[in-house]
Design a protein around this motif. Structure first.
Motif, short mmCIF file in Angstrom:
data_model
loop_
_atom_site.label_atom_id
_atom_site.label_comp_id
_atom_site.label_asym_id
_atom_site.label_seq_id
_atom_site.Cartn_x
_atom_site.Cartn_y
_atom_site.Cartn_z
N SER A 191 0.85 -1.19 0.00
CA SER A 191 0.00 0.00 0.00
C SER A 191 0.88 1.24 0.00
O SER A 191 2.04 1.22 0.45
CB SER A 191 -0.88 0.03 1.25
OG SER A 191 -1.71 -1.08 1.34
N SER B 220 -3.04 4.61 5.34
CA SER B 220 -2.95 4.06 3.99
C SER B 220 -3.60 5.02 3.01
O SER B 220 -4.70 5.52 3.25
CB SER B 220 -3.65 2.70 3.93
OG SER B 220 -3.62 2.19 2.61
N TRP C 205 -5.68 1.86 -1.43
CA TRP C 205 -6.08 0.49 -1.09
C TRP C 205 -5.98 -0.48 -2.25
O TRP C 205 -6.02 -1.69 -2.04
CB TRP C 205 -7.50 0.48 -0.53
CG TRP C 205 -8.55 0.85 -1.54
CD1 TRP C 205 -9.00 2.11 -1.81
CD2 TRP C 205 -9.28 -0.01 -2.40
NE1 TRP C 205 -9.95 2.09 -2.79
CE2 TRP C 205 -10.15 0.79 -3.17
CE3 TRP C 205 -9.29 -1.39 -2.61
CZ2 TRP C 205 -11.00 0.25 -4.13
CZ3 TRP C 205 -10.14 -1.91 -3.56
CH2 TRP C 205 -10.99 -1.10 -4.30
N ARG D 69 -6.00 -7.52 -1.47
CA ARG D 69 -6.60 -6.22 -1.73
C ARG D 69 -8.07 -6.40 -2.03
O ARG D 69 -8.53 -7.48 -2.40
CB ARG D 69 -5.90 -5.49 -2.87
CG ARG D 69 -5.88 -6.23 -4.20
CD ARG D 69 -5.13 -5.43 -5.26
NE ARG D 69 -5.03 -6.12 -6.54
CZ ARG D 69 -4.45 -5.59 -7.61
NH1 ARG D 69 -3.95 -4.37 -7.58
NH2 ARG D 69 -4.39 -6.28 -8.75
#
Length: 221
Positions: free
Chosen positions: A20, A36, A39, A167
């Motif tokens: 990420s 983050s 994503w 993911r």
């Protein structure tokens, strides 16, 4: 076969990055804070090409196709396409697969990082590892691959299983996950754009070499 694929097939080494994009800061109390920022975790490939190539018609054509595509044209690449290199992307599960498509298994749903797969119990033996951690998988016909984060084993009585991937499911216009099969191993493909394009250097003896490594970045749209 594209020029880019030839570079990959003959590469000295390939580096993979798929983390990420994370921002970090340190608070006044000394605590490390992270957030983050992306994503989708795009794949990044750094490819060190073979040192030299014969400067013949085939190589000149390969170089021209790479330079014509440049850094703005989306291209498709695969791994493990030459003899002895399939280990790079081998499917490590123990379920039968034909032409890199898992038999008798289809996707029921895919939300977030959880992919639910369904199957007929008589077609998938008990104790089969449908996936092992690190297997790269791709819903058939979908443009994005995913990585399995933990082993997935079919036990007695299971008619479906949840596969956790690295993911979240990435939406694709006109594509529905439900009912699709799953591609594994050397059948996996990536849609990429070249983010670093080296030049070429002519060498005495009728040879040519690339002046640096290539970098490809997954094209997430």
């Amino acid at each position: 076969m594209s020029g880019l694929q030839k570079v990959i097939d003959s590469a000295q080494s390939i580096d993979f990055a798929r983390a990420s994009l994370v921002a970090t800061s340190v608070s006044r109390s000394g605590r490390l804070l992270t957030a983050s920022r992306n994503w989708v975790k795009p794949w990044k490939f750094t490819v060190q090409p073979q040192p030299t190539w014969s400067y013949d018609a085939t190589t000149r054509g390969m170089i021209e196709s790479i330079m014509t595509s440049d850094r703005h044209t989306e291209q498709v690449i695969q791994l493990g396409q030459t003899a002895g290199s399939t280990w790079v992307i081998d499917y490590m599960g123990t379920h039968d697969n034909t032409s890199h498509i898992l038999n008798n298994i289809t996707i029921t749903s895919f939300v977030g990082t959880s992919m639910v797969i369904g199957f007929n119990t008589s077609n998938v033996a008990n104790n089969t590892y449908v996936f092992r951690a690190g297997d790269v998988i791709q819903p058939t016909g979908h443009r994005y691959p995913y990585v399995v984060t933990s082993d997935v084993q079919k036990l007695s009585g299971n008619t479906s299983l949840t596969v956790t991937v690295n993911r979240g499911a990435i939406a694709e216009t006109g594509y529905t996950f439900a009912g699709k099969t799953i591609t594994v191993g050397t059948g996996i493909c990536w849609y990429v754009k070249v983010s670093k394009l080296p030049g070429t250097r002519l060498v005495a003896g009728k040879f040519v070499e690339f002046t640096d490594s290539f970098e490809f970045l997954e094209s997430v749209i």
